[in-house]
Each structure stands twice: as C-alpha cells, then as structure tokens.
Scaffold this motif. Sequence first.
Motif, PDB file in Angstrom:
ATOM      1  N   ALA A  36       0.790  -1.137  -0.016  1.00  0.00           N
ATOM      2  CA  ALA A  36       0.135  -0.046  -0.052  1.00  0.00           C
ATOM      3  C   ALA A  36       1.000   1.266   0.035  1.00  0.00           C
ATOM      4  CB  ALA A  36      -1.064   0.007   1.198  1.00  0.00           C
ATOM      5  N   LEU A  37       0.276   2.347   0.025  1.00  0.00           N
ATOM      6  CA  LEU A  37       1.067   3.698   0.132  1.00  0.00           C
ATOM      7  C   LEU A  37       0.541   4.541   1.498  1.00  0.00           C
ATOM      8  CD1 LEU A  37       0.938   4.971  -3.626  1.00  0.00           C
ATOM      9  CD2 LEU A  37       2.667   3.573  -2.782  1.00  0.00           C
ATOM     10  N   ALA A  38       1.528   4.870   2.227  1.00  0.00           N
ATOM     11  CA  ALA A  38       1.384   5.725   3.338  1.00  0.00           C
ATOM     12  C   ALA A  38       1.379   7.182   2.840  1.00  0.00           C
ATOM     13  CB  ALA A  38       2.492   5.577   4.391  1.00  0.00           C
ATOM     14  N   ILE A  39      -0.073   7.336   2.168  1.00  0.00           N
ATOM     15  CA  ILE A  39      -0.391   8.362   1.441  1.00  0.00           C
ATOM     16  C   ILE A  39      -0.149   9.785   2.023  1.00  0.00           C
ATOM     17  CG2 ILE A  39      -2.808   8.486   1.535  1.00  0.00           C
ATOM     18  CD1 ILE A  39      -0.658   8.554  -1.627  1.00  0.00           C
ATOM     19  N   ASP A  40      -0.530   9.822   3.256  1.00  0.00           N
ATOM     20  CA  ASP A  40      -0.517  11.207   4.074  1.00  0.00           C
ATOM     21  C   ASP A  40       0.983  11.032   4.823  1.00  0.00           C
ATOM     22  OD1 ASP A  40      -1.096   9.457   6.172  1.00  0.00           O
ATOM     23  OD2 ASP A  40      -2.872  10.525   6.928  1.00  0.00           O
ATOM     24  N   LEU A  41       1.307  10.199   5.651  1.00  0.00           N
ATOM     25  CA  LEU A  41       2.375  10.349   6.602  1.00  0.00           C
ATOM     26  C   LEU A  41       3.642  10.253   5.800  1.00  0.00           C
ATOM     27  CD1 LEU A  41       3.718   9.411   9.386  1.00  0.00           C
ATOM     28  CD2 LEU A  41       3.924   7.122   8.686  1.00  0.00           C
ATOM     29  N   GLU A  42       3.888   9.961   4.535  1.00  0.00           N
ATOM     30  CA  GLU A  42       4.995   9.759   3.723  1.00  0.00           C
ATOM     31  C   GLU A  42       4.852  10.404   2.466  1.00  0.00           C
ATOM     32  OE1 GLU A  42       7.076   5.914   6.128  1.00  0.00           O
ATOM     33  OE2 GLU A  42       6.109   5.753   4.326  1.00  0.00           O
ATOM     34  N   GLY A  43       3.630  10.911   2.253  1.00  0.00           N
ATOM     35  CA  GLY A  43       3.418  11.615   1.124  1.00  0.00           C
ATOM     36  C   GLY A  43       2.890  13.027   1.186  1.00  0.00           C
ATOM     37  N   THR A  44       1.621  13.447   1.236  1.00  0.00           N
ATOM     38  CA  THR A  44       1.082  14.850   1.433  1.00  0.00           C
ATOM     39  C   THR A  44       1.823  15.323   2.386  1.00  0.00           C
ATOM     40  OG1 THR A  44      -0.627  14.023   3.060  1.00  0.00           O
ATOM     41  CG2 THR A  44      -1.124  13.859   0.600  1.00  0.00           C
ATOM     42  N   GLU A  45       2.214  15.089   3.545  1.00  0.00           N
ATOM     43  CA  GLU A  45       2.747  15.718   4.630  1.00  0.00           C
ATOM     44  C   GLU A  45       4.166  16.349   4.185  1.00  0.00           C
ATOM     45  OE1 GLU A  45       2.270  13.540   8.143  1.00  0.00           O
ATOM     46  OE2 GLU A  45       0.180  13.426   7.984  1.00  0.00           O
ATOM     47  N   ILE A  46       4.957  15.272   3.347  1.00  0.00           N
ATOM     48  CA  ILE A  46       6.039  15.742   3.110  1.00  0.00           C
ATOM     49  C   ILE A  46       6.001  16.790   2.070  1.00  0.00           C
ATOM     50  CG2 ILE A  46       8.209  14.720   2.080  1.00  0.00           C
ATOM     51  CD1 ILE A  46       7.322  13.423   4.942  1.00  0.00           C
ATOM     52  N   CYS A  47       5.318  16.571   1.264  1.00  0.00           N
ATOM     53  CA  CYS A  47       4.694  17.792  -0.009  1.00  0.00           C
ATOM     54  C   CYS A  47       4.478  18.889   0.668  1.00  0.00           C
ATOM     55  CB  CYS A  47       3.786  17.237  -0.682  1.00  0.00           C
ATOM     56  SG  CYS A  47       4.377  15.801  -1.901  1.00  0.00           S
ATOM     57  N   GLU A  48       3.729  18.975   1.721  1.00  0.00           N
ATOM     58  CA  GLU A  48       3.345  20.264   2.319  1.00  0.00           C
ATOM     59  C   GLU A  48       4.456  20.870   2.973  1.00  0.00           C
ATOM     60  OE1 GLU A  48       0.178  19.056   4.721  1.00  0.00           O
ATOM     61  OE2 GLU A  48      -1.179  18.868   3.091  1.00  0.00           O
ATOM     62  N   TRP A  49       5.370  20.065   3.514  1.00  0.00           N
ATOM     63  CA  TRP A  49       6.630  20.536   4.262  1.00  0.00           C
ATOM     64  C   TRP A  49       7.544  21.129   3.309  1.00  0.00           C
ATOM     65  CZ3 TRP A  49      11.379  17.662   3.611  1.00  0.00           C
ATOM     66  CH2 TRP A  49      12.384  18.107   4.018  1.00  0.00           C
ATOM     67  N   LEU A  50       7.624  20.641   2.078  1.00  0.00           N
ATOM     68  CA  LEU A  50       8.758  20.999   0.907  1.00  0.00           C
ATOM     69  C   LEU A  50       8.035  22.392   0.672  1.00  0.00           C
ATOM     70  CD1 LEU A  50       9.026  17.808  -0.791  1.00  0.00           C
ATOM     71  CD2 LEU A  50      10.937  19.014   0.433  1.00  0.00           C
ATOM     72  N   ALA A  51       6.719  22.620   0.186  1.00  0.00           N
ATOM     73  CA  ALA A  51       5.998  23.706  -0.192  1.00  0.00           C
ATOM     74  C   ALA A  51       6.473  24.787   0.749  1.00  0.00           C
ATOM     75  CB  ALA A  51       4.761  23.626  -0.558  1.00  0.00           C
TER      76      ALA A  51
ATOM     77  N   ILE B  67      15.556  11.838  16.222  1.00  0.00           N
ATOM     78  CA  ILE B  67      15.597  11.411  14.690  1.00  0.00           C
ATOM     79  C   ILE B  67      14.919  12.415  14.072  1.00  0.00           C
ATOM     80  CG2 ILE B  67      14.076   9.528  14.868  1.00  0.00           C
ATOM     81  CD1 ILE B  67      16.127   8.085  12.823  1.00  0.00           C
ATOM     82  N   THR B  68      13.432  12.654  14.923  1.00  0.00           N
ATOM     83  CA  THR B  68      12.345  13.334  13.931  1.00  0.00           C
ATOM     84  C   THR B  68      12.624  14.834  13.879  1.00  0.00           C
ATOM     85  OG1 THR B  68      11.108  13.629  16.079  1.00  0.00           O
ATOM     86  CG2 THR B  68      10.693  11.792  14.870  1.00  0.00           C
ATOM     87  N   THR B  69      13.955  15.290  14.255  1.00  0.00           N
ATOM     88  CA  THR B  69      14.264  16.676  13.844  1.00  0.00           C
ATOM     89  C   THR B  69      15.011  16.668  12.455  1.00  0.00           C
ATOM     90  OG1 THR B  69      16.206  16.410  14.697  1.00  0.00           O
ATOM     91  CG2 THR B  69      14.505  17.195  16.210  1.00  0.00           C
ATOM     92  N   TRP B  70      14.611  15.410  11.624  1.00  0.00           N
ATOM     93  CA  TRP B  70      15.582  15.388  10.361  1.00  0.00           C
ATOM     94  C   TRP B  70      15.245  16.498   9.440  1.00  0.00           C
ATOM     95  CZ3 TRP B  70      13.074  14.791   5.768  1.00  0.00           C
ATOM     96  CH2 TRP B  70      11.835  14.349   5.992  1.00  0.00           C
ATOM     97  N   PRO B  71      14.022  17.114   9.258  1.00  0.00           N
ATOM     98  CA  PRO B  71      13.998  17.884   8.220  1.00  0.00           C
ATOM     99  C   PRO B  71      14.865  19.387   8.323  1.00  0.00           C
ATOM    100  CG  PRO B  71      11.731  17.319   9.255  1.00  0.00           C
ATOM    101  CD  PRO B  71      12.837  16.788  10.082  1.00  0.00           C
ATOM    102  N   THR B  72      15.341  19.481   9.481  1.00  0.00           N
ATOM    103  CA  THR B  72      16.512  20.602   9.648  1.00  0.00           C
ATOM    104  C   THR B  72      17.462  20.222   8.764  1.00  0.00           C
ATOM    105  OG1 THR B  72      15.488  21.376  11.749  1.00  0.00           O
ATOM    106  CG2 THR B  72      17.741  22.007  11.061  1.00  0.00           C
ATOM    107  N   LEU B  73      18.113  18.850   9.162  1.00  0.00           N
ATOM    108  CA  LEU B  73      19.284  18.247   8.494  1.00  0.00           C
ATOM    109  C   LEU B  73      19.360  18.297   7.157  1.00  0.00           C
ATOM    110  CD1 LEU B  73      19.766  15.345  11.053  1.00  0.00           C
ATOM    111  CD2 LEU B  73      20.874  17.497  10.992  1.00  0.00           C
ATOM    112  N   VAL B  74      17.977  17.765   6.546  1.00  0.00           N
ATOM    113  CA  VAL B  74      17.882  18.117   5.027  1.00  0.00           C
ATOM    114  C   VAL B  74      17.836  19.426   4.622  1.00  0.00           C
ATOM    115  CG1 VAL B  74      16.167  17.756   3.104  1.00  0.00           C
ATOM    116  CG2 VAL B  74      16.794  15.783   4.900  1.00  0.00           C
ATOM    117  N   GLU B  75      17.465  20.401   5.293  1.00  0.00           N
ATOM    118  CA  GLU B  75      17.329  21.730   4.720  1.00  0.00           C
ATOM    119  C   GLU B  75      18.707  22.118   4.523  1.00  0.00           C
ATOM    120  OE1 GLU B  75      14.700  23.945   7.272  1.00  0.00           O
ATOM    121  OE2 GLU B  75      13.275  22.313   7.175  1.00  0.00           O
ATOM    122  N   ARG B  76      19.656  21.986   5.610  1.00  0.00           N
ATOM    123  CA  ARG B  76      21.067  22.298   5.537  1.00  0.00           C
ATOM    124  C   ARG B  76      21.899  21.587   4.560  1.00  0.00           C
ATOM    125  NH1 ARG B  76      21.966  21.587  12.210  1.00  0.00           N
ATOM    126  NH2 ARG B  76      21.001  23.617  12.847  1.00  0.00           N
ATOM    127  N   TRP B  77      21.572  20.318   4.415  1.00  0.00           N
ATOM    128  CA  TRP B  77      22.205  19.613   3.250  1.00  0.00           C
ATOM    129  C   TRP B  77      21.794  20.164   2.058  1.00  0.00           C
ATOM    130  CZ3 TRP B  77      19.902  15.761  -0.571  1.00  0.00           C
ATOM    131  CH2 TRP B  77      21.034  15.280  -1.070  1.00  0.00           C
TER     132      TRP B  77
END
Length: 310
Positions: free
Chosen positions: A98-113, A293-303
């Motif tokens: 299946a696809l975790a369509i919100d947890l690993e999908g829409t929520e990620i897209c909204e963070w990126l946007a 580990i759930t602070t990872w978005p900050t690490l990705v932004e820096r990278w």
Amino acid sequence: MKSILFFIVLLFSCVSASAAVWQPAPGHTQIAIWPAGKMPDAIPVTTAESATTSDALIAGKPVLNAWNVTQPTITIYSPTTKNTGAAVLVFPGGGFHALAIDLEGTEICEWLAAHGITGILLKYRVPDSGPNWNEDCQCQVQPKTPIALEDAQRALGLVRLNAAKWHINPHKIGVIGFSAGGYMVANISTHFKQRAYTPVDAADKESCRPDFAIALYPGHLPVKNTFVLTPTIHFTNETPPTFLLQAENDPIDTVDNSLLYYISLKNAGVPVEMHLYTNGGHAFGLRRTHFEITTWPTLVERWLKSIGVI
C-alpha cells in the motif's frame, strides 16, 4: 522475513475508516502520468482502489493508506513561500503493499512547499510492484514488470518536461522516499540511462536521473544474511548526491540497509551524507515525537543548501 512482512501488513491493515479513492485536498492538481491506453504493464483491475485509515497511531495521529493503485498519478504542491526553483518527487512507503499516502506523502509535500520547494507526490502502482524475493540468491530481484520503477521514471520525465510551466529549475529536481520508497530512491538513482518501458512521448525523451536523492529508512537492499548489496542496485559515480537517515533500532528496514547504501555510495565515489540515530524505529515520516531523529527536516534543509539546491 515472515515476521517483518506480518508487521508491515499489521501496520497498514488495521482499519478504522475507508473511502473509495484517495484524492488530494482542494487546490492541488492531480495528473495521470500515462496517456490513455499507453500505460505499460497495466494491472487488471480485480479489486477497486481504496483509501483506509489505520488504527495504528504515529505521533498520536492515524495513517491514511492507499490500496490497489492501478492508475498512477502525480499531485503538485506548489511553493507557499518564495520559490527556490527546486522540486522533489515524493515516494511514500508501504512495503509495496500500500502507500502511506499522508504520513510519507502529502505531509512531506506540504513541508517542502512551505520551504519554497515544489513537492510532487507520486501515487505509484501497488501491490506487487517492487522487488521480488528470489530463493536462489536469497535476495530481492527486479520483477519482470518493474511497474513502480516505470512509474517513477515516467513521473520524473514529466516533471522535467513541464519544468517551465510549473516554475521548476530542470537541474534541481530530486527524489525523496521512505522505507519501500527509499528503495525506489536507490532504484531510480541507478536506473536512469534507459527506460524500463518502451517510450511513449516527449516526456520519455527527458532525463529521468534525479539531481539529488534523499532516502529515509530504506529497505530491500541487502542479500539475506550478508552485507552484500542486492543485485538490483548498481551504484556508479553518476548516481546523484544522496542523504540517508536511519534509526539503529528500526525493526523493519534494519540498519544494514542504510549502512550498505552508504558504503556502496562511498565506494562509487558519490557524495553522501548519513545520519544514524540510536532510537526512532520505523515509519515516522516527519511527525515529531520525543525521538531526536524526528528533527531530520532541519538536517535535510542544511544539506540541500550545502549542495547548492536551495
């Protein structure tokens, strides 16, 4: 192997509510990635697509899962702040069941946007679209019809073809994936010189090589009981710069997946940054918990800044 499969099925099959087909929130454009009648290796529709909400909670919230996807799409999440020109194609996890369509999908897209990056959610075909277990080599092998890879290649070509229309820099298009989606990141990072299907139009003339890659708790990578990379993946110095994140206590996609990914990239001369945490488990997306580990978005932004993407 059986216990891991049981855990995945349990996580994604505990259901409290359902809907006919997943649809994005108003204001987001969903696009079929294949022209009518030209989708390669089309799956006969025997069970209707559905979206179900799991009883299992992540950071106090349920997970919405998409099942029996036979009509793959992309959904565009345009930047909600100053546009950086970068775009990321998002591969949700779900064990190719299946696809975790919100947890690993829409929520990620909204963070990126929210950070000026166009998020593009790929609803790829499941189930049985990923690597298959081979008893001879005790490893995952590419299926005869690698439809998840086909969908990923097609989607990336479509994004490049429409880069000007969607206000995207065609040289700043990356991918991010979680769990099975992390395997897809590795797969498209190594299978971009030739399409896995017969090209159908101008989108398939565009490069499907990601400019950068992000894989969180990726799976399906080692040969069983060894520290050897599965034969489906062949990293070279043309593999894009990669960011990896993993918890040591992940019970599903064990730490060996990311360690092997990292070492294989280093051996191929690919720039790679990896963050390994003692605790965190599996399938947390970007939902904040008490685990560091759930602070990872900050690490990705820096990278992303360090490699010149934003």
